[in-house]
Design an enzyme around this catalytic site. Structure first.
Site, mmCIF file in Angstrom:
data_model
loop_
_atom_site.group_PDB
_atom_site.id
_atom_site.type_symbol
_atom_site.label_atom_id
_atom_site.label_comp_id
_atom_site.label_asym_id
_atom_site.label_seq_id
_atom_site.Cartn_x
_atom_site.Cartn_y
_atom_site.Cartn_z
ATOM 1 N N LYS A 113 0.823 -1.214 0.000
ATOM 2 C CA LYS A 113 0.000 0.000 0.000
ATOM 3 C C LYS A 113 0.860 1.269 0.000
ATOM 4 O O LYS A 113 0.440 2.311 -0.477
ATOM 5 C CB LYS A 113 -0.929 0.034 1.218
ATOM 6 C CG LYS A 113 -1.868 -1.161 1.372
ATOM 7 C CD LYS A 113 -3.054 -1.080 0.441
ATOM 8 C CE LYS A 113 -4.108 -2.139 0.757
ATOM 9 N NZ LYS A 113 -3.664 -3.517 0.459
HETATM 10 C C1 LIG Z 1 -4.070 -4.655 -0.103
HETATM 11 C C2 LIG Z 1 -3.220 -5.866 -0.125
HETATM 12 C C3 LIG Z 1 -3.389 -6.877 -1.107
HETATM 13 C C4 LIG Z 1 -4.491 -6.834 -2.150
HETATM 14 O O1 LIG Z 1 -4.262 -5.849 -3.133
HETATM 15 P P1 LIG Z 1 -5.451 -5.398 -4.107
HETATM 16 O O2 LIG Z 1 -4.924 -4.225 -4.840
HETATM 17 O O3 LIG Z 1 -6.584 -5.019 -3.183
HETATM 18 O O4 LIG Z 1 -5.776 -6.533 -4.981
HETATM 19 C C5 LIG Z 1 -2.530 -7.964 -1.087
HETATM 20 N N1 LIG Z 1 -1.568 -8.085 -0.142
HETATM 21 C C6 LIG Z 1 -1.370 -7.133 0.812
HETATM 22 C C7 LIG Z 1 -0.308 -7.344 1.828
HETATM 23 C C8 LIG Z 1 -2.182 -5.996 0.851
HETATM 24 O O5 LIG Z 1 -1.983 -5.068 1.807
#
Ligand SMILES: *Cc1c(COP(=O)(O)O)cnc(C)c1O
Length: 499
Positions: A113
């Site tokens: 993120k």
């Molecule tokens: C948010 C997140 C995901 C999923 O990503 P998307 O863009 O929602 O598909 C996968 N792994 C981690 C560690 C995340 O924080």
């Protein structure tokens, strides 16, 4: 470059407008109205560039109403040494002759993120300025973990912004709770809600749309905005690292110019993998996109059958950031593969809203299957994969990345496609340390141990340092102690924004 809504009933807006609004007024998502191509010569040039330079190149193509200087400033602030613990920003590790791991967790909160939430807070005030907004931006976030910590780190001390994060008092891990309540920054507020995540999220939604609150904070000089993953300003930074991974493979001589590469992406809201799809549409030589789900396998079923059905049981898994039944960003893919047929997309989304499911036509499904392949991993397979990969390669994966690895192995079995493949790693193994430690050391070794003890144990066993963002959290001063009932959230927002 203008952006239009996937539901076709909103006026096109500039990039600044799309970032400022987040979601289109008709409920759709903003998508670029023109195609953007990167030619092979440019890819070769990128091989010689830093991550920051690659980011400027890609962002300029989409954010045409931002000056190169503005984009450069945002990128320097987001991906500098003060924020990321390696100069490559998103390093590529080689596991074996045809498998590479793209590590997207070297930012301040140790999950992917950060790649978007370091940049969006810098774009947002500039976007607001361009559309004539002179009030300060107040960001509200309801979080079950990763998004809240990354948004706090991204917005902290960004001029012209305030951020208020609500989290369910007993619904986050101890590391995540401490990451939030010890958060520094003059413009950040963290509030525990005495309730569960659904109550927290409903509370935030109710505040966003309450005309009385909107008017009250308007008088106080603020306007609400969202750092939600459907914002174009969160998607576009993610396109960059797909180009960057390819450029790194070229630079190291691992691939020939033009050679196609597969990507495997652990997926929840479909944001990360959609960025890979956009990179492919822009001319990046991408073969197959492998969509990896956990037990909440709504996307696996969709990609295999063409029916999206959210009316199913919701499971809590050891890869909690993928525990999602409505993958919002899928709407952008549907818009693209139907050639921009907003009427059809709107119809499907209305069906989803009304009945909890929809089914796409055969032609649309065929187009999706020509690019995507999908499978899922349950918790036992995830744990077993962490252990096996650690033994075989000496490489430690977090639970989300391990879901991707397991699904990649199923893909290899099913297709025999041995093209070079990049597995996208979305979190540091230290972030979900309980499951990771249990996987490599056994259940007995972790029983009764706290998360901070486990961080030290993992570090000792693997020889990897505990990441700065997780280290000594239990020794930092607690700065945020407010705890409120769900019914008090509205009042608290107004109070916090008067100070
Ligand atoms: C948010 C997140 C995901 C999923 O990503 P998307 O863009 O929602 O598909 C996968 N792994 C981690 C560690 C995340 O924080």
């Amino acid at each position: 470059m203008l952006y239009r809504s996937t539901r076709g009933n909103s006026e096109p807006v500039t990039a600044a407008g799309a970032i400022r609004l987040g979601i289109a007024p008709d409920g759709g998502l903003f998508v670029p109205a023109e195609e953007v191509f990167v030619n092979p010569g440019e890819l070769a040039l990128m091989a010689g560039m830093s991550y920051q330079q690659r980011a400027v190149r890609i962002l300029q193509m989409f954010l045409t109403d931002f000056t190169p200087g503005e984009i450069g400033d945002c990128v320097e602030g987001a991906y500098g040494a003060a924020k990321f613990d390696v100069p490559e920003v998103a390093p590529l590790e080689k596991l074996d002759g045809h498998l590479y791991v793209l590590e997207l967790w070297h930012g301040p909160t140790c999950a992917f993120k950060d790649m978007a939430l370091q940049l969006l807070p810098r774009l947002l005030p500039r976007a607001a300025g361009k559309v004539g907004e002179d009030r300060e931006i107040a960001i509200l976030v309801a979080t079950s973990g990763d998004t809240g910590t990354a948004a706090l780190e991204g917005f902290r001390d960004v001029p012209g912004t305030r951020i208020i994060v609500f989290f369910p008092a007993r619904g986050v891990s101890e590391v995540q709770r401490l990451q939030m309540v010890t958060q520094e920054g003059g413009n950040v507020h963290v509030v525990a809600v005495d309730g569960n995540f659904d109550q927290t999220q409903s509370g935030v939604k109710a505040i966003f749309t309450d005309p009385a609150v909107i008017e009250a904070i308007d008088r106080q000089g603020y306007r609400f905005s969202s750092a939600n993953s459907i914002n174009w300003g969160r998607l576009v930074p993610q396109v960059v690292y797909y180009f960057s991974a390819y450029a790194d493979l070229l630079a190291r001589g691992e691939i020939r110019p033009g050679e196609t590469v597969n990507f495997v992406v652990p997926t929840g809201n479909f944001g990360n993998i959609l960025a890979a799809y956009y990179a492919r549409r822009m001319g990046l030589p991408v073969g197959c996109l492998v969509c990896a789900s956990n037990r909440n396998n709504v996307l696996t079923d969709f990609i295999r059958t063409g029916t999206y059905d959210r009316t199913r049981e919701f499971y809590r898994t050891i890869s909690p950031s993928m525990d999602i039944l409505i993958s919002s960003n899928l709407e952008r893919l549907l818009y693209d593969v139907t050639g921009g047929d907003a009427v059809r997309v709107r119809g499907w989304m209305e069906e989803l809203q009304a009945n909890g499911h929809y089914r796409v036509d055969g032609e649309t499904l065929e187009k999706i299957q020509s690019v995507f392949w999908s499978d899922f991993a349950g918790d036992p397979a995830t744990v077993e994969t962490i252990r096996r990969v650690y033994r075989k390669y000496g490489y430690l994966m977090d639970t989300h990345t391990a879901v991707g690895m397991y699904v990649y192995e199923r893909y290899l079995e099913a297709t025999g496609d041995t093209r070079k493949t990049v597995l996208v790693s979305t979190a540091s193994p230290f972030k979900f340390n309980q499951s990771v430690a249990a996987a490599i050391l056994g259940e007995e070794a972790v029983r009764g141990k706290g998360e901070f003890e486990l961080l030290e144990i993992l570090s000792r066993v693997t020889g990897m340092p505990v990441p700065g963002g997780l280290k000594d959290l239990d020794k930092k001063p607690v700065r945020h102690t407010l705890i409120v009932a769900p019914g008090e959230m509205k009042r608290v927002v107004q109070e916090l924004l008067t100070r």
